[in-house]
Design a protein around this motif. Structure first.
Motif, PDB file in Angstrom:
ATOM      1  N   SER A  42     -72.621 -16.389 -32.465  1.00 17.83           N
ATOM      2  CA  SER A  42     -73.353 -16.185 -33.725  1.00 17.83           C
ATOM      3  C   SER A  42     -72.407 -16.400 -34.902  1.00 17.83           C
ATOM      4  O   SER A  42     -71.184 -16.508 -34.720  1.00 17.83           O
ATOM      5  N   GLY A  45     -68.454 -17.791 -35.460  1.00 16.21           N
ATOM      6  CA  GLY A  45     -68.120 -18.327 -34.133  1.00 16.21           C
ATOM      7  C   GLY A  45     -68.995 -19.519 -33.810  1.00 16.21           C
ATOM      8  O   GLY A  45     -68.508 -20.572 -33.364  1.00 16.21           O
ATOM      9  N   ILE A  64     -70.847 -11.060 -25.827  1.00 15.13           N
ATOM     10  CA  ILE A  64     -71.631 -10.043 -25.110  1.00 15.13           C
ATOM     11  C   ILE A  64     -73.112 -10.424 -25.105  1.00 15.13           C
ATOM     12  O   ILE A  64     -73.876  -9.960 -24.265  1.00 15.13           O
ATOM     13  N   ASN A  65     -73.510 -11.278 -26.052  1.00 17.31           N
ATOM     14  CA  ASN A  65     -74.918 -11.661 -26.184  1.00 17.31           C
ATOM     15  C   ASN A  65     -75.195 -12.915 -25.334  1.00 17.31           C
ATOM     16  O   ASN A  65     -74.979 -14.048 -25.760  1.00 17.31           O
ATOM     17  N   CYS A  90     -68.866 -12.009 -21.927  1.00 18.35           N
ATOM     18  CA  CYS A  90     -67.659 -11.196 -22.085  1.00 18.35           C
ATOM     19  C   CYS A  90     -67.928 -10.039 -23.042  1.00 18.35           C
ATOM     20  O   CYS A  90     -68.498 -10.231 -24.111  1.00 18.35           O
ATOM     21  N   ASP A  91     -67.498  -8.864 -22.619  1.00 19.37           N
ATOM     22  CA  ASP A  91     -67.478  -7.716 -23.528  1.00 19.37           C
ATOM     23  C   ASP A  91     -66.004  -7.495 -23.871  1.00 19.37           C
ATOM     24  O   ASP A  91     -65.210  -7.106 -23.003  1.00 19.37           O
ATOM     25  N   ASN A 120     -62.368 -13.521 -32.558  1.00 20.79           N
ATOM     26  CA  ASN A 120     -63.398 -13.492 -33.602  1.00 20.79           C
ATOM     27  C   ASN A 120     -64.433 -12.371 -33.437  1.00 20.79           C
ATOM     28  O   ASN A 120     -65.025 -11.940 -34.422  1.00 20.79           O
ATOM     29  N   GLY A 122     -66.646  -9.252 -33.473  1.00 19.02           N
ATOM     30  CA  GLY A 122     -66.555  -8.081 -34.337  1.00 19.02           C
ATOM     31  C   GLY A 122     -67.923  -7.500 -34.607  1.00 19.02           C
ATOM     32  O   GLY A 122     -68.942  -8.172 -34.453  1.00 19.02           O
ATOM     33  N   ILE A 123     -67.936  -6.219 -34.975  1.00 21.00           N
ATOM     34  CA  ILE A 123     -69.194  -5.565 -35.348  1.00 21.00           C
ATOM     35  C   ILE A 123     -68.967  -4.729 -36.620  1.00 21.00           C
ATOM     36  O   ILE A 123     -67.824  -4.411 -36.971  1.00 21.00           O
ATOM     37  N   VAL A 193     -58.994 -13.056 -36.725  1.00 22.08           N
ATOM     38  CA  VAL A 193     -60.029 -12.973 -37.756  1.00 22.08           C
ATOM     39  C   VAL A 193     -59.986 -11.560 -38.361  1.00 22.08           C
ATOM     40  O   VAL A 193     -60.391 -10.595 -37.723  1.00 22.08           O
ATOM     41  N   TYR A 208     -64.266   0.266 -39.936  1.00 19.04           N
ATOM     42  CA  TYR A 208     -64.151  -1.187 -40.122  1.00 19.04           C
ATOM     43  C   TYR A 208     -62.874  -1.493 -40.914  1.00 19.04           C
ATOM     44  O   TYR A 208     -62.087  -2.374 -40.556  1.00 19.04           O
ATOM     45  N   PRO A 238     -62.050 -13.424 -44.341  1.00 18.92           N
ATOM     46  CA  PRO A 238     -63.253 -13.739 -45.129  1.00 18.92           C
ATOM     47  C   PRO A 238     -63.710 -12.568 -45.987  1.00 18.92           C
ATOM     48  O   PRO A 238     -63.573 -11.402 -45.615  1.00 18.92           O
ATOM     49  N   THR A 243     -73.875 -13.777 -42.690  1.00 14.37           N
ATOM     50  CA  THR A 243     -74.082 -13.871 -41.236  1.00 14.37           C
ATOM     51  C   THR A 243     -74.785 -12.580 -40.802  1.00 14.37           C
ATOM     52  O   THR A 243     -74.851 -11.624 -41.587  1.00 14.37           O
ATOM     53  N   ILE A 245     -73.813 -10.094 -39.294  1.00 14.23           N
ATOM     54  CA  ILE A 245     -73.019  -8.845 -39.323  1.00 14.23           C
ATOM     55  C   ILE A 245     -73.206  -8.078 -40.637  1.00 14.23           C
ATOM     56  O   ILE A 245     -72.982  -6.870 -40.703  1.00 14.23           O
TER      57      ILE A 245
HETATM   58  N1  LIG Z   1     -69.663 -12.135 -42.210  1.00 15.12           N
HETATM   59  C1  LIG Z   1     -68.809 -11.462 -42.954  1.00 15.12           C
HETATM   60  O1  LIG Z   1     -69.105 -11.090 -44.087  1.00 15.12           O
HETATM   61  C2  LIG Z   1     -67.436 -11.195 -42.442  1.00 15.12           C
HETATM   62  C3  LIG Z   1     -66.433 -10.944 -43.384  1.00 15.12           C
HETATM   63  C4  LIG Z   1     -65.146 -10.707 -42.936  1.00 15.12           C
HETATM   64  C5  LIG Z   1     -64.866 -10.726 -41.586  1.00 15.12           C
HETATM   65  N2  LIG Z   1     -65.860 -10.961 -40.692  1.00 15.12           N
HETATM   66  C6  LIG Z   1     -65.482 -10.957 -39.272  1.00 15.12           C
HETATM   67  O2  LIG Z   1     -65.796 -12.198 -38.696  1.00 15.12           O
HETATM   68  C7  LIG Z   1     -66.015 -12.029 -37.296  1.00 15.12           C
HETATM   69  C8  LIG Z   1     -67.307 -12.726 -36.907  1.00 15.12           C
HETATM   70  O3  LIG Z   1     -68.374 -12.088 -37.564  1.00 15.12           O
HETATM   71  P1  LIG Z   1     -69.705 -12.836 -38.037  1.00 15.12           P
HETATM   72  O4  LIG Z   1     -69.812 -12.644 -39.493  1.00 15.12           O
HETATM   73  O5  LIG Z   1     -69.739 -14.196 -37.482  1.00 15.12           O
HETATM   74  O6  LIG Z   1     -70.797 -11.861 -37.376  1.00 15.12           O
HETATM   75  P2  LIG Z   1     -71.871 -12.103 -36.214  1.00 15.12           P
HETATM   76  O7  LIG Z   1     -72.512 -10.777 -35.994  1.00 15.12           O
HETATM   77  O8  LIG Z   1     -72.733 -13.253 -36.544  1.00 15.12           O
HETATM   78  O9  LIG Z   1     -70.974 -12.501 -34.966  1.00 15.12           O
HETATM   79  C9  LIG Z   1     -70.233 -11.565 -34.206  1.00 15.12           C
HETATM   80  C10 LIG Z   1     -70.319 -11.923 -32.744  1.00 15.12           C
HETATM   81  O10 LIG Z   1     -69.524 -11.003 -32.000  1.00 15.12           O
HETATM   82  C11 LIG Z   1     -70.255 -10.690 -30.822  1.00 15.12           C
HETATM   83  N3  LIG Z   1     -69.829  -9.386 -30.274  1.00 15.12           N
HETATM   84  C12 LIG Z   1     -70.075  -8.160 -30.764  1.00 15.12           C
HETATM   85  N4  LIG Z   1     -69.566  -7.227 -29.945  1.00 15.12           N
HETATM   86  C13 LIG Z   1     -68.973  -7.879 -28.920  1.00 15.12           C
HETATM   87  C14 LIG Z   1     -68.288  -7.471 -27.751  1.00 15.12           C
HETATM   88  N5  LIG Z   1     -68.103  -6.156 -27.454  1.00 15.12           N
HETATM   89  N6  LIG Z   1     -67.804  -8.423 -26.922  1.00 15.12           N
HETATM   90  C15 LIG Z   1     -68.006  -9.744 -27.184  1.00 15.12           C
HETATM   91  N7  LIG Z   1     -68.673 -10.178 -28.249  1.00 15.12           N
HETATM   92  C16 LIG Z   1     -69.143  -9.263 -29.124  1.00 15.12           C
HETATM   93  C17 LIG Z   1     -71.711 -10.668 -31.254  1.00 15.12           C
HETATM   94  O11 LIG Z   1     -72.601 -10.773 -30.152  1.00 15.12           O
HETATM   95  C18 LIG Z   1     -71.743 -11.857 -32.191  1.00 15.12           C
HETATM   96  O12 LIG Z   1     -72.056 -13.057 -31.497  1.00 15.12           O
HETATM   97  C19 LIG Z   1     -65.998 -10.529 -37.044  1.00 15.12           C
HETATM   98  O13 LIG Z   1     -64.737 -10.151 -36.564  1.00 15.12           O
HETATM   99  C20 LIG Z   1     -66.215  -9.952 -38.426  1.00 15.12           C
HETATM  100  O14 LIG Z   1     -65.675  -8.660 -38.555  1.00 15.12           O
HETATM  101  C21 LIG Z   1     -67.136 -11.209 -41.093  1.00 15.12           C
END
Ligand SMILES: NC(=O)c1ccc[n+]([C@@H]2O[C@H](COP(=O)([O-])OP(=O)(O)OC[C@H]3O[C@@H](n4cnc5c(N)ncnc54)[C@H](O)[C@@H]3O)[C@@H](O)[C@H]2O)c1
Length: 364
Positions: A42, A45, A64-65, A90-91, A120, A122-123, A193, A208, A238, A243, A245
């Motif tokens: 998602s 990624g 994980i999804n 993968c978790d 990458n 994250g939650i 990331v 966080y 970022p 996205t 999240i």
């Molecule tokens: N979008 C933002 O505003 C933002 C800003 C700064 C940093 N980030 C970081 O960027 C990274 C990606 O986030 P994103 O914005 O693409 O969010 P997203 O929610 O679209 O993607 C996160 C992905 O991580 C996966 N995930 C969650 N828990 C997991 C686990 N236990 N094992 C494996 N996979 C798992 C989810 O299924 C999802 O596909 C994260 O580390 C987030 O903290 C995002």
């Protein structure tokens, strides 16, 4: 105690000069690389998967999804005609699950190695630190620290496994700022990331913020000690980017402000993955702004179209933190370099012994 003696360790840790984002790079330099991405189903990624698969990289997504990951891999294979796009469940909070992911990525890799690992996954969301539950009970219940588990422990597992697999990427050389990107796909690269929450406080999201500060600390430490294994470590940070999240609450709070774009995050990450001359550097990705450099070297925000200005979403923080270090860091880096040099002599002596043995008829 010896007196404090600051000393620049930039050359000693093999850190490349600050990233100049006005210098172009070729996305095509990722061609042939095997790239493992955690949380690649998602958001950012998925953006990385699409772009790097289009350029001819092998991409292995661990997420994980299962539903999203499977669909993405199938779609990208179809759209790009690149058969080397794979999904593995993968978790990241489960050590064995990450061990399996890395092993599977090496097995699926056409050349048997892993060139880049992107930590990458994250939650975000409701934070037990912010709203403690059950505090009126006789004994406080164990808190839910899932955000720390995924964003900190999960990243540490990924980095640890990257340090196992990257030096075993046979055919890769120790990373160097003198490398010629595009001439070989083989690499040893860990891309972390973080977030703007690695640099600044983030209200209402203490876990966080703590986890992303930990990612920054990991980066700043690893980049100083990764050269003996020939690994390069970089970091993206970022700002809020649209996205899944970004929670509804955050969207409400941000209403009227600017958000960054996934395409700029993909641009920053691609620069790091593609350009093997970048070692130990980080880039913030924010909303696009127009900047002009003043006579004193500082940058000022100006109106779009101002003569001499340029538009950018990227800039580099923490560019100087290894220029003046204390005695502890200086001595550690010197010891590491001495050990590496000694290993070099041992390697040379071993080769001489082998050559003499070969001359005497052993091992033929
Ligand atoms: N979008 C933002 O505003 C933002 C800003 C700064 C940093 N980030 C970081 O960027 C990274 C990606 O986030 P994103 O914005 O693409 O969010 P997203 O929610 O679209 O993607 C996160 C992905 O991580 C996966 N995930 C969650 N828990 C997991 C686990 N236990 N094992 C494996 N996979 C798992 C989810 O299924 C999802 O596909 C994260 O580390 C987030 O903290 C995002």
């Amino acid at each position: 105690m010896p007196p404090h003696q600051p000393e620049s360790m930039v050359a000693a840790i093999r850190q490349s000069p600050p990233v100049d984002v006005s210098v172009p790079y070729e996305s095509a330099w990722v061609k042939g690389k095997t790239i493992l991405i955690t949380g690649g189903a998602s958001g950012f990624g998925a953006g990385f998967v699409r772009h790097w698969a289009e350029q001819g990289a092998t991409v292995v997504v661990g997420d994980i999804n299962v539903e999203k990951g499977d669909v993405l891999a199938r779609e990208v294979r179809k759209e790009t005609g690149n058969a080397n796009v794979h999904f593995v469940h993968c978790d990241v909070t489960d050590w064995q699950s990450q061990v399996n992911l890395f092993r599977e990525a090496a097995r699926l890799s056409p050349h048997g190695g892993i060139d880049t690992v992107v930590a990458n996954a994250g939650i975000a969301g409701a934070d037990a630190m912010q709203r403690p539950q059950g505090m009126t009970d006789a004994e406080p219940p164990k808190p839910n620290f899932k955000i720390m588990d995924v964003n900190c422990t999960g990243v540490m597992y990924t980095a640890h496994l990257a340090y196992y697999w990257l030096p075993r990427n046979s055919g890769s050389d120790a990373c160097s700022m003198d490398s010629q990107p595009g001439t070989t796909c083989r690499d040893r690269h860990l891309l972390l990331v973080g977030s703007i929450a690695s640099l600044a406080p983030i209200a209402a999201q203490p876990q966080y913020g703590a986890a992303k500060h930990a990612v920054l600390g990991l980066f700043r430490s690893l980049r100083a000690t990764s050269h003996p294994q020939g690994i390069r470590v970089n970091l993206i940070l970022p700002y809020f980017i649209d996205t899944p999240i970004v929670t509804l609450g955050a969207r409400v709070v941000l209403a009227g402000g600017a958000m960054g774009k996934v395409e700029d995050v993909v641009d920053a990450a691609t620069r790091f993955v593609a350009d093997s001359r970048i070692l130990g550097r980080s880039l913030v990705i924010g909303p696009k702004v127009t900047l002009k450099q003043l006579d004193n070297g500082e940058w000022d925000l100006v109106a779009k179209g101002t003569p001499g200005s340029r538009e950018t979403a990227l800039w580099e923080p923490y560019a100087e933190d290894w220029e003046d270090v204390d005695a502890f860091d200086r001595n550690i880096v010197k010891v590491l370099n001495a050990v590496q040099a000694a290993r070099g002599w041992i390697g040379w002596a071993t080769d001489i012994v082998k050559a003499v043995g070969y001359g005497l008829g052993f091992g033929r």
